[in-house]
Design a protein around this motif. Structure first.
Motif, PDB file in Angstrom:
ATOM      1  N   ALA B  95      -8.907   9.134   0.159  1.00 15.21           N
ATOM      2  CA  ALA B  95      -7.800   9.053  -0.807  1.00 15.21           C
ATOM      3  C   ALA B  95      -7.166  10.431  -1.005  1.00 15.21           C
ATOM      4  N   ASP B 122      -3.491   8.208  -6.749  1.00 16.68           N
ATOM      5  CA  ASP B 122      -4.362   8.050  -5.586  1.00 16.68           C
ATOM      6  C   ASP B 122      -5.841   8.287  -5.888  1.00 16.68           C
ATOM      7  N   TYR B 182     -11.082   3.173   1.726  1.00 17.80           N
ATOM      8  CA  TYR B 182      -9.873   3.272   0.903  1.00 17.80           C
ATOM      9  C   TYR B 182      -8.686   3.010   1.811  1.00 17.80           C
ATOM     10  N   LYS B 184      -4.447   2.623   1.791  1.00 16.28           N
ATOM     11  CA  LYS B 184      -3.224   2.812   1.016  1.00 16.28           C
ATOM     12  C   LYS B 184      -2.051   2.294   1.830  1.00 16.28           C
ATOM     13  N   SER B 194       1.980   4.838  -3.426  1.00 15.10           N
ATOM     14  CA  SER B 194       1.385   3.576  -2.974  1.00 15.10           C
ATOM     15  C   SER B 194       2.206   2.375  -3.412  1.00 15.10           C
ATOM     16  N   SER B 197      -2.805   0.023  -3.195  1.00 13.73           N
ATOM     17  CA  SER B 197      -3.941   0.729  -2.616  1.00 13.73           C
ATOM     18  C   SER B 197      -5.222   0.053  -3.076  1.00 13.73           C
TER      19      SER B 197
END
Lengths: 157, 288
Positions: B95, B122, B182, B184, B194, B197
């Motif tokens: 991230a 994020d 993760y 996105k 995003s 995400s």
């Protein structure tokens, strides 16, 4: 309007400026310290044309307050190389035709220089990543990446 | 135009002294990557900027007794350069690598990303999946320890008082058997906000899922954990049927909006696709 006196080590020389709390480093560099090689593009961190090296790291000067640079070192394109004494990266940009309108070039070279300072032989992917905060609207990025690779080789000679 | 003052305290005592003295609208600042656009757009109009970026003792990444602690002033690029983060919490690492671009990552801080409380922040989904705590301080008193899932109240709203700052973030080091991812979804790789995400972490024993943590960004007024979905995974063998069930639950649990980046309908569909992609990736056994 309340002002503050700050001192910035700009390209190796200490310079003073009167600034307000709201002024960005970009505004002060261009309007008060004559550093017009730093370009004002989007003003919100999308384009990277205002990139400078701030305490060793490439940053957007439009997203840094001038007051935050008080007592700190800032390097702009002119601190990397000048017309009389160009940096190998700058020569390489010219040789590879990596400049069209030139507006993104200052920021590109700043990001590239910050990269080469910590990685003297970057791969194309690493270069792409390093300039991913810099937008070029003319050429596409191939020649720019070629130029940075070429500049990396030259810098080592 | 209103007057704005600026101070840059060298330690926490100076921070709180400044807060006490000035009975004015204050704004704590650090990397400024959001604050400057907010000020320019007059979304905020502070009278005193308190710059926390000189508080060097809030700039660290440590691992002690199975707990990872990150100082609030730690920049995102410092997270991407940290062996601890890369090895112990790969979802936070990925991230961080996807936040903004290299220029903004050199300024933006983890504390600022959480305090800003963007629904698309994020740092939030991975830290929610890691069950992180936010540690705060206000004046001379004891600080608070707030579970991250109780921290966000709405877009750009948190439980923080106006004069309260984040000092650090902690979470337990995930078990070695934990796997996470993760993902996105944005419009370009760099500098994208995003559209959706997802952070997912699961612990498997054989074919059975022992523990699941699922967190989402940009599909609700705040980043969220999806508890119903987690419960539906735990104690079960994860097969196509369960995954299908989960993607239905997911659509019921989120309340995305339509905005400049995507429609609510698109976000619902995309979330369910991202979830399927995430769980399949993780079940393949990659520790991402």
């Amino acid at each position: 309007m309340k002002t503050y006196l700050i001192e910035i080590k700009l390209n190796g020389e200490w310079q003073k400026a009167e600034v307000t709390a709201k002024e960005t480093l970009l505004e002060v560099l261009r309007n008060k310290l004559g550093a017009t090689e730093v370009k004002n593009g989007c003003g919100k961190g999308d384009c990277g044309s205002c990139a400078v090296i701030f305490n060793g790291k490439a940053v957007n000067s439009c997203l840094t307050l001038a007051l935050q640079a008080n007592g700190k070192e800032v390097t702009t394109l002119k601190g990397i190389g000048t017309e009389d004494r160009p940096h190998p990266l700058q020569k390489s940009f010219v040789q590879h035709g990596a400049i069209q309108c030139g507006f993104c070039t200052a920021g590109m070279i700043v990001s590239a220089k910050a990269l080469l300072d910590r990685n003297s032989k970057p791969s194309r992917d690493v270069i792409r990543e390093a300039i991913s905060g810099n937008l070029c609207r003319c050429t596409g990025y191939k020649k720019i990446i070629n130029a940075i690779q070429g500049g990396a080789l030259e810098s080592k000679l | 135009m209103n007057e704005i003052d600026y101070i840059t305290p060298k330690n926490l005592e100076e921070v709180f002294r400044a807060v006490e003295k000035k009975k004015r609208k204050i704004k704590f600042i650090a990397g400024c990557t959001n604050v400057i656009p907010y000020m320019r757009g007059e979304a905020i109009s502070p009278e005193l900027l308190i710059d926390l970026s000189s508080l060097e003792n809030l700039n660290y990444i440590r691992e002690e007794n199975g707990i990872i602690a990150i100082g609030a002033l730690t920049t995102i690029s410092k997270l991407t350069a940290s062996e601890i983060i890369r090895n112990q919490s790969p979802i936070l690492f990925s991230a961080a690598s996807l936040l903004g671009n290299p220029l903004t990552r050199n300024r933006a801080t983890i504390g600022g990303n959480l305090a800003d409380a963007s629904p698309a922040a994020d740092m939030a989904p991975p830290l929610l999946a890691l069950e992180a705590f936010v540690h705060t301080k206000r004046g001379e008193g004891e600080g608070r320890e707030i579970s991250l899932d109780k921290f966000f109240l709405g877009p750009n709203k948190t439980v923080l008082a106006e004069d309260e700052i984040i000092t650090h973030i902690t979470f337990s080091k995930p078990k070695d058997s934990a796997r996470g991812i993760y993902i996105k979804l944005g419009f370009r790789n760099s500098m994208a906000i995003s559209v959706v995400s997802i952070a997912l972490m699961i612990e498997m024993e054989g074919k059975v899922c022992q523990k699941a943590r699922v967190a989402l960004g940009a599909v609700s007024p705040t980043p969220i954990r999806v508890y119903r979905l987690e419960k539906n995974l735990e104690g079960k063998e994860i097969d196509q049927e369960i995954i299908q069930e989960c993607s239905v639950i997911l659509k019921e649990e989120i309340s995305p909006i339509s905005d400049i980046r995507a429609s609510a309908e698109y976000r619902k569909l995309a979330t369910s696709v991202l979830f399927k992609r995430a769980i399949q990736e993780v079940l393949k056994g990659e520790k991402t």
